[in-house]
Scaffold this active site. Structure first.
Site, PDB file in Angstrom:
ATOM      1  N   HIS A  39       0.842  -1.205   0.000  1.00  0.00           N
ATOM      2  CA  HIS A  39       0.000   0.000   0.000  1.00  0.00           C
ATOM      3  C   HIS A  39       0.873   1.249   0.000  1.00  0.00           C
ATOM      4  O   HIS A  39       2.077   1.174   0.257  1.00  0.00           O
ATOM      5  CB  HIS A  39      -0.876   0.018   1.261  1.00  0.00           C
ATOM      6  N   HIS A 121       5.682   6.500  -0.629  1.00  0.00           N
ATOM      7  CA  HIS A 121       6.486   5.303  -0.918  1.00  0.00           C
ATOM      8  C   HIS A 121       5.657   4.054  -0.655  1.00  0.00           C
ATOM      9  O   HIS A 121       4.686   4.106   0.110  1.00  0.00           O
ATOM     10  CB  HIS A 121       7.742   5.277  -0.043  1.00  0.00           C
TER      11      HIS A 121
END
Ligand code: ATP
Ligand code: MG
Length: 171
Positions: A39, A121
């Site tokens: 995720h 990220h």
């Protein structure tokens, strides 16, 4: 309950991120994130009471975010926790704005913890043993998103499980 807001990759992208995680683990060691847990965290909320979690779920269900397109083209790491990630080489204005907008709403709910900066990220490895990037393949992925997910992070063992609680409306 421990909550965060995230973008969840569509299945084809999840699979490609998982393939990069395999390569990274072979190179760097450490603990690979399971495919199901991959995720992009937009906002980490930490511990939130049940009632507030319900209010936040309602808010997220009624929200519609601008659709966006994120290019992932670089490897990165956070040295201390040994995190190896993939993200964007250049700052992404749309993601920064989404982060801002979400925190404005969270703060309106009285939630603290807005960070001073946001580095988008996708974590692939935890506690990596070697952080050198030599030998890692080029990253060239596109992520098209149009929803934010509110996720409950449950840690009842070694690895946290993520349970989606609410999803914003698609545009
Ligand atoms: P565990 O911490 O149990 O090993 P985890 O890191 O997968 O598991 P959480 O700590 O609940 O689970 O984190 C959920 C998401 O929020 C992850 O993307 C994590 O990197 C991020 N996160 C966790 N703590 C913070 C924090 N203090 N600030 C910003 N992001 C955080
Ligand atoms: Mg954590």
């Amino acid at each position: 309950m421990r909550l965060f807001l995230a973008l969840v990759p569509p299945p084809a992208l999840r699979w490609r991120l998982g393939a990069l995680a395999d390569v990274a683990q072979a190179r760097c060691g450490g603990r690979r994130m399971p495919d199901a847990s991959l995720h992009l965290t937009l906002a980490f909320l930490g511990e939130v009471g049940d009632k507030q979690a319900e209010e936040l779920s309602e808010e997220i269900r009624s929200l519609a975010i601008p659709a966006g397109h994120w290019t992932l083209d670089v490897w990165g790491h956070f040295r201390r926790p040994g995190i190896v990630w993939v993200g964007g080489r250049r700052p992404d204005t749309a993601l920064q704005e989404l982060h801002e907008r979400l925190w404005e709403r969270l703060e309106a709910h009285g939630l603290p913890g807005r960070p001073s900066r946001f580095i988008p990220h996708v974590t692939l490895l935890r506690r990596a043993e070697r952080l050198e990037a030599d030998g890692l393949p080029d990253v060239d992925l596109e992520w098209t998103y149009n929803r934010v997910t509110l996720i409950h992070s449950i840690n009842d063992g070694q690895t946290a499980r993520y349970v989606p609680l609410a999803c914003s409306r698609a545009r």
